[in-house]
Scaffold this motif. Structure first.
Motif, PDB file in Angstrom:
ATOM      1  N   LEU A   1       0.821  -1.079   0.090  1.00  0.00           N
ATOM      2  CA  LEU A   1      -0.082  -0.011  -0.125  1.00  0.00           C
ATOM      3  C   LEU A   1       0.823   1.278  -0.073  1.00  0.00           C
ATOM      4  O   LEU A   1       0.609   2.244  -0.697  1.00  0.00           O
ATOM      5  CB  LEU A   1      -1.025  -0.198   1.195  1.00  0.00           C
ATOM      6  N   GLY A   2       1.864   1.207   0.561  1.00  0.00           N
ATOM      7  CA  GLY A   2       2.987   2.388   0.882  1.00  0.00           C
ATOM      8  C   GLY A   2       3.226   2.931  -0.633  1.00  0.00           C
ATOM      9  O   GLY A   2       3.071   4.286  -0.527  1.00  0.00           O
ATOM     10  N   PRO A   3       3.641   2.681  -1.426  1.00  0.00           N
ATOM     11  CA  PRO A   3       3.979   3.199  -2.742  1.00  0.00           C
ATOM     12  C   PRO A   3       2.834   3.873  -3.438  1.00  0.00           C
ATOM     13  O   PRO A   3       3.102   4.999  -3.805  1.00  0.00           O
ATOM     14  CB  PRO A   3       4.513   2.199  -3.684  1.00  0.00           C
ATOM     15  N   VAL A   4       1.621   3.229  -3.436  1.00  0.00           N
ATOM     16  CA  VAL A   4       0.392   3.748  -3.983  1.00  0.00           C
ATOM     17  C   VAL A   4       0.117   5.122  -3.114  1.00  0.00           C
ATOM     18  O   VAL A   4      -0.322   6.009  -3.826  1.00  0.00           O
ATOM     19  CB  VAL A   4      -0.665   2.943  -3.775  1.00  0.00           C
ATOM     20  N   VAL A   5       0.076   5.132  -1.740  1.00  0.00           N
ATOM     21  CA  VAL A   5      -0.412   6.253  -1.046  1.00  0.00           C
ATOM     22  C   VAL A   5       0.635   7.444  -1.267  1.00  0.00           C
ATOM     23  O   VAL A   5       0.351   8.681  -1.536  1.00  0.00           O
ATOM     24  CB  VAL A   5      -0.101   5.895   0.402  1.00  0.00           C
ATOM     25  N   VAL A   6       1.968   7.088  -1.573  1.00  0.00           N
ATOM     26  CA  VAL A   6       3.109   7.943  -1.659  1.00  0.00           C
ATOM     27  C   VAL A   6       2.770   8.797  -2.960  1.00  0.00           C
ATOM     28  O   VAL A   6       2.640  10.125  -2.991  1.00  0.00           O
ATOM     29  CB  VAL A   6       4.429   7.488  -1.718  1.00  0.00           C
ATOM     30  N   VAL A   7       2.416   8.106  -3.963  1.00  0.00           N
ATOM     31  CA  VAL A   7       1.898   8.752  -5.449  1.00  0.00           C
ATOM     32  C   VAL A   7       0.811   9.619  -4.947  1.00  0.00           C
ATOM     33  O   VAL A   7       0.706  10.644  -5.651  1.00  0.00           O
ATOM     34  CB  VAL A   7       1.716   7.578  -6.377  1.00  0.00           C
TER      35      VAL A   7
ATOM     36  N   ASP B   1       8.156  -0.270  14.683  1.00  0.00           N
ATOM     37  CA  ASP B   1       6.800   0.111  14.736  1.00  0.00           C
ATOM     38  C   ASP B   1       6.379   1.410  15.094  1.00  0.00           C
ATOM     39  O   ASP B   1       5.564   2.279  14.530  1.00  0.00           O
ATOM     40  CB  ASP B   1       5.996  -0.935  15.376  1.00  0.00           C
ATOM     41  N   GLY B   2       6.877   1.899  16.344  1.00  0.00           N
ATOM     42  CA  GLY B   2       6.635   3.163  16.823  1.00  0.00           C
ATOM     43  C   GLY B   2       7.081   4.148  16.113  1.00  0.00           C
ATOM     44  O   GLY B   2       6.419   5.414  16.034  1.00  0.00           O
ATOM     45  N   TRP B   3       8.120   4.159  15.495  1.00  0.00           N
ATOM     46  CA  TRP B   3       8.744   5.330  14.595  1.00  0.00           C
ATOM     47  C   TRP B   3       7.832   5.323  13.349  1.00  0.00           C
ATOM     48  O   TRP B   3       7.720   6.323  12.680  1.00  0.00           O
ATOM     49  CB  TRP B   3      10.058   5.061  14.182  1.00  0.00           C
ATOM     50  N   ALA B   4       7.538   4.086  12.848  1.00  0.00           N
ATOM     51  CA  ALA B   4       6.725   4.153  11.618  1.00  0.00           C
ATOM     52  C   ALA B   4       5.123   4.918  11.957  1.00  0.00           C
ATOM     53  O   ALA B   4       4.818   5.656  11.063  1.00  0.00           O
ATOM     54  CB  ALA B   4       6.427   2.910  11.056  1.00  0.00           C
ATOM     55  N   PHE B   5       4.664   4.527  13.148  1.00  0.00           N
ATOM     56  CA  PHE B   5       3.433   5.231  13.472  1.00  0.00           C
ATOM     57  C   PHE B   5       3.492   6.725  13.628  1.00  0.00           C
ATOM     58  O   PHE B   5       2.870   7.461  13.043  1.00  0.00           O
ATOM     59  CB  PHE B   5       3.022   4.555  14.649  1.00  0.00           C
TER      60      PHE B   5
ATOM     61  N   LEU C   1       7.649   9.031   3.862  1.00  0.00           N
ATOM     62  CA  LEU C   1       8.740   8.307   3.415  1.00  0.00           C
ATOM     63  C   LEU C   1       9.371   7.631   4.809  1.00  0.00           C
ATOM     64  O   LEU C   1      10.060   6.517   4.676  1.00  0.00           O
ATOM     65  CB  LEU C   1       9.580   9.016   2.499  1.00  0.00           C
ATOM     66  N   GLY C   2       9.862   8.478   5.713  1.00  0.00           N
ATOM     67  CA  GLY C   2      10.259   8.057   6.860  1.00  0.00           C
ATOM     68  C   GLY C   2       9.534   6.850   7.493  1.00  0.00           C
ATOM     69  O   GLY C   2      10.245   5.792   8.278  1.00  0.00           O
ATOM     70  N   GLY C   3       8.282   6.929   7.523  1.00  0.00           N
ATOM     71  CA  GLY C   3       7.498   6.302   8.346  1.00  0.00           C
ATOM     72  C   GLY C   3       7.506   4.671   7.545  1.00  0.00           C
ATOM     73  O   GLY C   3       7.580   3.771   8.328  1.00  0.00           O
TER      74      GLY C   3
ATOM     75  N   ALA D   1       2.571  11.938  11.793  1.00  0.00           N
ATOM     76  CA  ALA D   1       3.351  13.405  11.237  1.00  0.00           C
ATOM     77  C   ALA D   1       2.867  13.749   9.949  1.00  0.00           C
ATOM     78  O   ALA D   1       2.652  15.007   9.512  1.00  0.00           O
ATOM     79  CB  ALA D   1       4.695  13.188  11.468  1.00  0.00           C
ATOM     80  N   ALA D   2       2.924  12.698   8.971  1.00  0.00           N
ATOM     81  CA  ALA D   2       2.597  12.954   7.587  1.00  0.00           C
ATOM     82  C   ALA D   2       1.034  13.603   7.370  1.00  0.00           C
ATOM     83  O   ALA D   2       0.610  14.606   6.736  1.00  0.00           O
ATOM     84  CB  ALA D   2       2.702  11.631   6.874  1.00  0.00           C
ATOM     85  N   ILE D   3      -0.051  12.787   8.372  1.00  0.00           N
ATOM     86  CA  ILE D   3      -1.306  13.239   8.156  1.00  0.00           C
ATOM     87  C   ILE D   3      -1.269  14.623   8.778  1.00  0.00           C
ATOM     88  O   ILE D   3      -2.078  15.731   8.323  1.00  0.00           O
ATOM     89  CB  ILE D   3      -2.026  12.028   8.741  1.00  0.00           C
ATOM     90  N   GLY D   4      -0.839  14.902  10.053  1.00  0.00           N
ATOM     91  CA  GLY D   4      -0.751  16.153  10.724  1.00  0.00           C
ATOM     92  C   GLY D   4      -0.109  17.173   9.862  1.00  0.00           C
ATOM     93  O   GLY D   4      -0.954  18.419   9.781  1.00  0.00           O
TER      94      GLY D   4
END
Length: 331
Positions: A199-205, A246-250, A235-237, A255-258
């Protein structure tokens, strides 16, 4: 800063907190049929957000109430012009809340399947429509000289707004998958990690396309800088997921949403609802605000109670911080 500016910032903070917190439980609910392949896994997923989902929804109530009190003209135009999508969001949230409470009341597979469908509906619809609404607010809508919405429902379904809805939906799905990876162990966590990698690459685009479009049409130096920060956080997540952190990913997806929400508010200021008919008819922090005395009283109340609310909600997350597994679910 004037009090009108302070309350614009505070409302932006409330919406940012709502999107971060409600975002992951929208994502968990929407992913129920994807990762919850049997009843035990579905119960694990629901239990990850069980203690916090209703507290997360309080943020939108406070944001709406603060908008009504601090910027009544903004509230009136927003809720009359966006009446149908906001009604759909409300119905979806009601169904979702009832479903969480009722799905376990009968030991019947068909009963639970119907309520699970309500959870999915109540998670996907608001996740998409909130993005549509905020994209329209940023882009501008037809507001006449009287400050009233002069368009129809179909005006809201323009390409930019639909991309905004797709952005929030995809970000929340990713955020929810990362939360499941953070809060669970065993097979369901492994499945969540696989889903994140796909899912990650799709969300990035999708998110990059929306932020670039926003920056080109409505952005300024500050909003573009915040948007870059959102992209870096996303990208960092994703890299943190690959590293098993997992903690850093969350923290990265949060942070990306905020920062994405902050970028929209920065691009919007000093308007609160731009008019696409005439810039002079736009609602701003000045012409849409309450009286200075009202804002002063609100500031005092917020200064007293906001720290208390943040403390007890933070305590709730701390108490329910442990990972869940299938073994945590009683028969």
């Amino acid at each position: 800063m004037d009090l009108v500016d302070v309350w614009f910032v505070l409302i932006a903070v409330l919406w940012t907190g709502y999107f971060i917190l409600e975002g992951f439980d929208f994502g968990v609910g929407a992913l129920l049929p994807v990762l919850g392949r049997d009843e035990v896994n579905r119960r694990v997923m629901i239990n990850t957000i069980g203690p916090v989902w209703d507290g997360n929804e309080v943020w939108v109530l406070v944001a709406g109430g603060a908008t009504f009190a601090a910027f009544p003209e903004w509230y009136a135009t927003l809720f009359s012009g966006f009446y149908l999508p906001l009604l759909l969001i409300l119905v979806a949230l009601i169904l979702r809340g009832v479903a969480f409470e009722y799905r376990g009341k009968r030991d019947s597979a068909s009963w639970k399947a119907r309520w699970d469908a309500c959870i999915v509906f109540g998670s996907v619809v608001p996740a998409f429509l909130w993005g549509v609404a905020f994209a329209n607010i940023t882009k501008g809508v037809p507001i006449d000289a009287a400050g009233e919405y002069a368009g129809g429902f179909w005006n809201l379904l323009n390409p930019y707004a639909l991309l905004g809805g797709l952005t929030t939906l995809s970000l929340f799905l990713l955020h929810g998958a990362v939360f499941i990876s953070l809060k669970t162990a065993g097979g369901i966590r492994d499945s969540a990690r696989v889903l994140i990698s796909r899912l990650g690459p799709v969300v990035v685009v999708i998110a990059a396309a929306f932020l670039v479009w926003t920056g080109v049409l409505h952005g300024n130096g500050w909003s573009i800088g915040v948007s870059v920060g959102a992209a870096v956080s996303l990208l960092g997540g994703l890299f943190a997921v690959r590293a098993g952190r997992d903690g850093w990913a969350f923290a990265g997806t949060a942070a990306a949403i905020g920062l994405s929400v902050v970028a929209l508010f920065v691009a919007l200021f000093p308007d609160v609802m731009p008019s696409s008919l005439d810039p002079g008819w736009s609602l701003t922090v000045e012409n849409a605000s309450s009286t200075p005395y009202t804002l002063k009283i609100m500031t005092i109340v917020a200064g007293v109670f906001t720290p208390i609310v943040l403390l007890y909600q933070g305590w709730t997350y701390w108490v329910f911080r442990k990972r869940l597994t299938a073994k945590s679910i009683p028969r």
